[in-house]
Structures are given as structure tokens and as C-alpha cells.
Design an enzyme around this catalytic site. Structure first.
Site, PDB file in Angstrom:
ATOM      1  N   GLU B  49       0.876  -1.174   0.000  1.00 28.13           N
ATOM      2  CA  GLU B  49       0.000   0.000   0.000  1.00 28.13           C
ATOM      3  C   GLU B  49       0.904   1.211   0.000  1.00 28.13           C
ATOM      4  O   GLU B  49       1.765   1.347   0.875  1.00 28.13           O
ATOM      5  CB  GLU B  49      -0.872   0.038   1.258  1.00 28.13           C
ATOM      6  CG  GLU B  49      -2.052  -0.918   1.207  1.00 28.13           C
ATOM      7  CD  GLU B  49      -2.877  -0.859   2.487  1.00 28.13           C
ATOM      8  OE1 GLU B  49      -3.718  -1.735   2.662  1.00 28.13           O
ATOM      9  OE2 GLU B  49      -2.670   0.057   3.311  1.00 28.13           O
ATOM     10  N   ASP B  60      -6.199   9.402   9.947  1.00 23.73           N
ATOM     11  CA  ASP B  60      -4.901   8.892  10.374  1.00 23.73           C
ATOM     12  C   ASP B  60      -4.440   9.477  11.691  1.00 23.73           C
ATOM     13  O   ASP B  60      -4.726  10.621  12.022  1.00 23.73           O
ATOM     14  CB  ASP B  60      -3.854   9.182   9.291  1.00 23.73           C
ATOM     15  CG  ASP B  60      -4.012   8.239   8.109  1.00 23.73           C
ATOM     16  OD1 ASP B  60      -3.867   7.019   8.315  1.00 23.73           O
ATOM     17  OD2 ASP B  60      -4.308   8.716   7.001  1.00 23.73           O
ATOM     18  N   TYR B 175     -10.813  -4.543   3.231  1.00 17.30           N
ATOM     19  CA  TYR B 175      -9.904  -4.081   4.284  1.00 17.30           C
ATOM     20  C   TYR B 175     -10.746  -3.930   5.549  1.00 17.30           C
ATOM     21  O   TYR B 175     -11.590  -3.037   5.624  1.00 17.30           O
ATOM     22  CB  TYR B 175      -9.309  -2.740   3.853  1.00 17.30           C
ATOM     23  CG  TYR B 175      -8.206  -2.178   4.731  1.00 17.30           C
ATOM     24  CD1 TYR B 175      -8.283  -2.186   6.125  1.00 17.30           C
ATOM     25  CD2 TYR B 175      -7.071  -1.606   4.155  1.00 17.30           C
ATOM     26  CE1 TYR B 175      -7.273  -1.657   6.908  1.00 17.30           C
ATOM     27  CE2 TYR B 175      -6.054  -1.064   4.934  1.00 17.30           C
ATOM     28  CZ  TYR B 175      -6.158  -1.093   6.307  1.00 17.30           C
ATOM     29  OH  TYR B 175      -5.169  -0.554   7.086  1.00 17.30           O
TER      30      TYR B 175
END
Lengths: 420, 278
Positions: B49, B60, B175
Site C-alpha cells: 500500500e 490517520d 480491508y
């Protein structure tokens, strides 16, 4: 992708957003999957609340007896006279009749309380136990801390470290009210970074936390919901103007950061095509200075940030710029998506004034009207200074005086090199 | 079949889960980042990734935020990120590359041109955090049409009612975000993760990779028992951060240190659990 042709005039400017939260090209729900179920839950809860008459009754009661509404519509006589003299000096016989919508007289000193009372009522309905918010100038943070105190809910306010320095009085007020003010040092340490951190908090505390967004931005349903809560400003203005002058105003002016006070004033009048509407962005050091302003519509381009598509200050690579304004409440790199749509559709005129013009207007208002405005509405006032002398004397102009300037006295003293 | 599909077939044949490694393109600078990228497959990464740096990475944690900032400060752009993939492809035509990031840099590229350039560079899939199924027409459907996999995140808040919608246009793999939170912060509750992954498996035949908060070899090994892929990101970009000198420049330890860590994490997936325990 559905793009509304810009040339086509819609039947109404007041029907947005669509069921997916889009205002033409703008708006939407661009959030991480973790938040998506919450955003949908909020949309449903808000729809239920709107359908429940008791919700509005309780909110109206709070707005009246806790918030201090309705706010007065005040004829700014000396400012009007002054700008008529300016008009005469330039050989015209103009000078609009200027009214201030006095939302700086609300509890906590700005229009922000209107939205916070609405959202905290919704949070309570949804059984949420913890309140978070972002703030730039601190006006929204203070309003959130206030309603959290009033209803006994713990409250965390994210505020950029840079803003904490330039808005000390509001930081202290939030602390007094029992809120925890968390300094944000990521990025530039201003409003956009505070919003990033609030979103990060929300993602990590989805089970019990309600995020009170302070402006008409963010993922659907926030832009529409905050607009609805702020629209009380325009509804009152309409009634008050008809009562005083027997007709609608001709011209509306309000400052634009995220755009909540402006949308609150404008929305009611969008379909009254004869009413000219001006939104005033912050031109900072000047629109021609790279990254030296905060005028996302006058000097930015469409992009996606904080859950919605809207005009953004960004570079060619799609990286968000910090922007600059003397006013901490205006230096947000985006703007509410409905404003972006109103810009493209041509219904609202978006203009910009510089730091210096805002400071001059701040002083003029203080001396002529005995009102210390916040630096945010000082931008609106700076445009009124330019516009009013060009309008006829029977033109009824309303400017939204959306916040008081007590919080800004330190910053103003510094800029004017004055000893306090 | 994309490189991603082929890689999962191969992993299944080997009877093991794959290690999915995340680094940010251009962190701490273009040349070092490219060297890292080129070294990842030999160090044990099965799928890469590659983060597309963004000024406002809202999903994040501090480690990846800092990594994004380092890359941008060093002059990384979307065009350079695609150039990096192209350079990688000159020497490796098998390891899948998934670009991961946020929508705005793609939107302003704009979307059509980005997809064309990404395919030409040798990108296999996209993970774009802030484009949920509700906005599928924006990017997901055009990506699928361009021949890329569009990998969707499923999270602890994705309930049974919503899961089919999340899975509908997902391809390559799913994911699973192991925590309700941001990357690299709290450690996932592994029993919870296992239950969620089991639930998703009943609804899709796609491989499932688990990430967010995975740092240690023993976590990797535990998750590998029931998932087809384990994603490690914050731990790697933190290793980059630790290796930098006082001015924030790469040192000789940057590439070797990060690839060494990848080797440790991969080791746990390439030997039988019993042997690892003894």
C-alpha cells in the site's frame, strides 16, 4: 456526476439539498466508513426531530429565554449619515439606509448560540453523553461550552494552538464553563486542523459522542441542519423589516468564513429575487497574495474536504492551504457547500475585503455607533462602506452584526500599535 | 485477474496469509522512498500500500500524519507518486500496488486523468478513505471501469444492514479496520476482530485483510490465523521517523531499518505457527 447547468435558473433556491445531501455539484457525504453509520443516524434523528412539534417548541423557548432572541433590527443612523456624506462628496446623492441585525447581543456574544441550542437538543434526544466541537475564533467553542454546561454534558473543544494564542479571552471563557480545550498543533494549528482532530475524536468515540459542528459545512446533514438552526436570523429580519418599513429589505450583507451567519440571514430571502445579496470573504493581505487570504470562493477552486465538496483554498496538487485572515473566525480554507452552489448559480454575490479594510470598518463602527463589532462582521461592514454610497437613499440594507468584538481587542490593539 | 487477485491465489496455494505493508510515497524524500519501495518485496511484503500524501489526513493518527507532512515538505506530488510506481514496475511486475489516501488530490488531478495515469503506471487498486459507497459514482465505479480494484474499508461500526452495501462494489480484497478510531493508535481487541472478520466472510468470497493498530509480530501471527492479509503501516512509518537525523533527513539506517522490520513481521507468516512457538 450530476452537474447543474450554471445558466439555468432554478424554480427555487430554497429546496436543497437533495436526498443525498448535494447542492448541485457541492455537499455530499465524503467521510470514512467508520463515521458513515453515525452520519446516517444523525440524518434520521434530525428528520424525526423536525417532524416533532415539541422539538421546535422547546428550542424556541430556549432561544427566547436563554439565548435572548429575537435580536433587534437596529437602524444605524450615524453610519447611514456618514456614508451619505461620502456619497455626496463623490458627486452622488446616494447612501442606503443601513440596519444592523444585532446578533452580537445574543447570549455568548454571537450567532453561534442559535445553532448550539439546536444541536444540543438533538444530542439529548439521541441519548449522547459527550459533546465535542472545533473552534477557530472561539465564538463557537464558547457557545458549545455554554450549552454543554447548561445541560450538564462533558465537553471537549479542539482549538488550533495558533488560535489559542490570538483568542485568549475565549479560551478562558471555555475553561470557566467547564470545557476541556485541547490545543491542536498538527498542520498550521488553526481551524481546519481543529476540525481534523474533532473528526478523529468522533471516529474513536462513536458510541457516546455528539459532534457539534459550528458552521454550514461538513458531511450531510450538517450544512442543512446548521442552516436551519441559523435561519431564525433571516426569519426575524423579514418580520422586523416589514414591521418597521412595511416592506422587504433591498440588500443583505454578511461575512463568510464557513458561512453560517450569512446562510442564516440569506436563506429566507433566496427566492425574493429583488433582494440583492452579498457574502463578504476575507481577502487578508489581498487576493493577489499567494496563500495570503481566506477567500475560498473568490480565490479557490472546488475540492473535497471535511465531508463535503465545496470551494477550497488549495494548490494544484490538491493539498489544502492554510489561508490567512486577521480574523480567526474567517481563516478557514473551505466554505459551506450551499454557498458554493449559490455562487455558481449567481444568486449571491461573493466579494472580499482585506484585513486593513476590516480594521478601518471596525474603528468606524466603534466610533460612530458605539458598537464594538467582532473582526468577522467588520468584514461585512467594510463592504457596506463601499456599497452603501453607491445605492439610492431608499435602499434598505441589512448587515448581519453577528458577533461582538470583546474577544478581538488584544489583536486589534496589536495591529493598531496601541497600548492597552 | 489483477495482480492483487493473482497474489491472493498464490498465497492460498502457499497456505499462508499475506503481509500488506504501508509506506507514504515520498517519505522522507523521493529517492529514499523509492529505494524502500523497491526493497519491500524481497523483505517480505506480499502487497504494497503506497500512501498518497495529503495535507489533511483525517482518518490517520500522528505517525501517518507526520509521514504525510514529511513527504509533502520534501516536494512529493501525485504525479511524483505515480512516477514512483512506474519506476518500481520497471523491475517488479508481480507485486501488487494499492494507492491509499484521500479523495481531493485525485479529484483535482482530475479523476479521469488520474485513473488513466495510474493504470499506465502499473497501479492495481485504490483505497480512498473518504469516499463511502454513498458516493460510488464519484470514483469507485470509474475505477472499476478503468480496470483497477477498488478496496473498501469495513469497520466495527459497519453493521449487518450496511455490510452488503459496503461489499457491493468492492474488489481485490476487503480491508477490515480493526478499531473504531484512527490509524496506529490503540491496539485492537483480537477476539472482537476475529468475530467481525468471521461475519464478513459469510457475506463475501473476497480475501479479507486486517489493519489499523497492528504493530507487533505476534499480532500479525494471531490475525493471520483467520484473515488472508495483515496490514502494517504506522509501525513502518514510525521506523522511518526514528531513523532520520536531526534535520529530518534520511540516514543509512532508514532503508535497512524499515526493511529489517518488514522482515521480522513477515517471518511470522512464513513459518508454521508450531515452529515459531518452539
Amino acid at each position: 456526476m450530476s452537474v447543474i447547468p450554471e445558466q439555468r435558473v432554478p424554480n427555487s433556491y430554497r429546496t436543497g439539498p437533495d436526498e443525498r445531501g448535494h447542492f448541485g455539484l457541492y455537499g455530499g457525504r465524503f467521510v470514512a466508513e467508520t463515521l458513515m453509520p453515525l452520519v446516517l443516524e444523525l440524518e434520521q434523528a434530525y428528520a424525526d426531530a423536525r417532524a416533532d412539534p415539541s422539538f421546535q417548541v422547546e428550542l424556541d423557548d430556549l432561544l427566547a429565554h436563554y439565548g435572548g432572541r429575537p435580536s433587534p433590527l437596529y437602524f444605524a443612523e450615524r453610519l447611514t449619515e456618514h456614508l451619505r456624506e461620502v456619497s455626496a462628496a463623490s458627486g452622488r446623492q446616494g447612501g442606503a439606509k443601513i440596519y444592523f441585525k444585532r446578533d452580537e447581543l445574543n447570549h455568548t456574544g454571537s450567532h453561534k448560540i442559535n445553532n448550539c441550542l439546536g444541536q444540543i437538543q438533538l444530542a439529548r434526544r439521541m441519548g449522547k453523553k459527550r459533546i465535542i466541537a472545533e473552534t477557530g475564533a472561539g465564538q463557537h467553542g464558547v457557545a458549545v461550552a455554554t450549552v454543554a454546561a447548561r445541560f450538564g454534558l462533558p465537553c471537549v473543544v479542539y482549538m488550533g494552538a495558533t488560535d489559542i494564542k490570538r483568542q485568549r479571552p475565549n479560551v478562558f471563557r471555555m475553561k470557566l464553563l467547564g470545557a476541556e480545550v485541547r490545543p491542536v498543533t498538527s498542520g498550521s494549528g488553526t481551524l481546519k486542523d481543529a476540525m481534523n482532530d474533532a473528526l478523529r475524536d468522533w471516529v474513536a468515540n462513536v458510541h457516546d459522542t455528539f459532534y457539534i459542528i459550528g458552521t454550514v459545512a461538513g458531511p450531510h446533514p450538517y450544512p442543512a441542519m446548521v442552516r436551519d438552526f441559523q435561519s431564525v436570523i433571516g426569519r426575524e429580519t423579514r418580520e422586523q423589516m416589514i414591521e418597521r418599513e412595511g416592506r422587504l429589505p433591498d440588500t443583505l450583507v454578511a461575512c463568510i468564513g464557513g458561512g453560517s451567519n450569512a446562510m442564516g440571514l440569506f436563506h429566507t430571502f433566496l427566492d425574493d429575487r429583488a433582494v440583492a445579496i452579498y457574502g463578504v470573504e476575507a481577502a487578508g493581505y489581498g487576493l493577489d497574495v499567494p496563500n495570503g487570504h481566506a477567500a475560498s470562493m473568490s480565490g479557490g477552486a472546488p475540492g473535497v474536504l471535511h465531508g463535503n465538496r465545496t470551494y477550497l483554498l488549495q494548490n494544484d496538487d490538491g493539498q489544502i492551504l492554510e489561508g490567512h485572515s486577521i480574523s480567526a473566525g474567517l481563516d478557514y480554507p473551505g466554505v459551506g457547500p450551499e454557498h458554493s452552489w449559490l455562487k455558481d448559480s449567481g444568486r449571491v454575490n461573493y466579494v472580499a475585503v482585506t484585513d486593513k479594510e476590516a480594521l478601518d470598518a471596525f474603528q468606524l463602527c466603534t466610533r460612530l455607533e458605539g458598537i464594538i463589532p467582532a473582526l468577522e462582521p467588520a468584514h461585512a461592514l467594510a463592504y457596506v462602506k463601499k456599497l452603501a454610497p453607491t445605492l439610492p437613499r431608499d435602499n434598505l440594507l441589512v448587515m448581519n452584526l453577528c458577533g461582538r468584538g470583546d474577544k478581538d481587542i488584544f489583536a486589534v490593539a496589536e495591529h493598531l500599535h496601541m497600548e492597552m | 485477474m489483477t495482480r492483487i487477485d493473482k497474489r491472493f491465489v498464490e498465497l492460498k496455494r502457499q497456505g499462508r496469509a499475506g503481509l500488506v505493508t504501508f509506506i507514504t510515497a515520498g517519505d522522507p524524500d523521493y529517492a529514499t522512498s523509492l529505494a524502500l519501495l523497491r526493497g519491500l518485496p524481497a523483505a517480505g511484503a506480499d502487497i504494497i500500500e503506497l500512501g498518497m500524501p495529503f495535507s489533511d489526513p483525517m482518518a490517520d493518527g500522528p505517525a501517518i500524519q507526520a509521514s504525510s507532512q514529511r513527504a509533502l515538505k520534501a516536494g512529493q506530488t501525485m504525479r511524483k507518486t505515480l512516477a514512483m510506481v512506474k519506476a518500481f514496475r520497471e523491475k517488479d511486475d508481480a507485486t501488487p500496488i494499492v494507492l491509499m489516501g484521500y479523495y481531493n488530490p485525485i479529484y483535482v488531478y482530475p479523476v479521469d486523468g488520474f485513473l488513466k495515469d495510474a493504470v499506465a503506471a502499473g497501479v492495481d487498486g485504490l483505497i480512498v478513505v473518504d469516499v463511502p459507497p454513498e458516493e460510488d459514482v464519484e470514483l469507485c465505479l470509474p475505477s472499476l471501469k478503468a480496470g483497477l480494484n477498488f478496496i473498501r474499508l469495513a469497520t466495527p461500526t459497519t453493521d449487518a444492514r450496511r455490510l452488503p452495501q459496503v461489499l457491493a462494489n468492492t474488489s481485490g480484497f476487503v480491508y477490515y479496520v480493526s478499531i473504531a478510531g484512527i490509524t496506529g493508535t490503540v491496539a485492537p481487541d483480537l477476539a472482537d476482530v476475529r468475530a467481525h472478520v468471521g461475519r464478513i466472510k459469510t457475506k463475501t468470497s473476497l480475501p479479507i485483510a486486517v489493519g489499523f493498530g497492528v504493530k507487533a509480530p505476534e499480532q500479525v501471527r494471531a490475525i493471520a490465523e483467520y484473515a488472508q492479509g495483515v496490514v502494517v503501516g504506522s509501525a513502518l512509518v514510525s521506523a522511518i521517523a526514528r531513523s532520520l537525523d536531526a534535520e529530518g533527513k534520511a540516514t543509512r539506517a532508514t532503508v535497512t531499518g524499515v526493511l529489517g522490520l518488514v522482515g521480522q513481521l513477515a517471518g511470522g507468516l512464513r513459518q508454521p505457527a508450531a515452529a515459531a512457538a518452539s
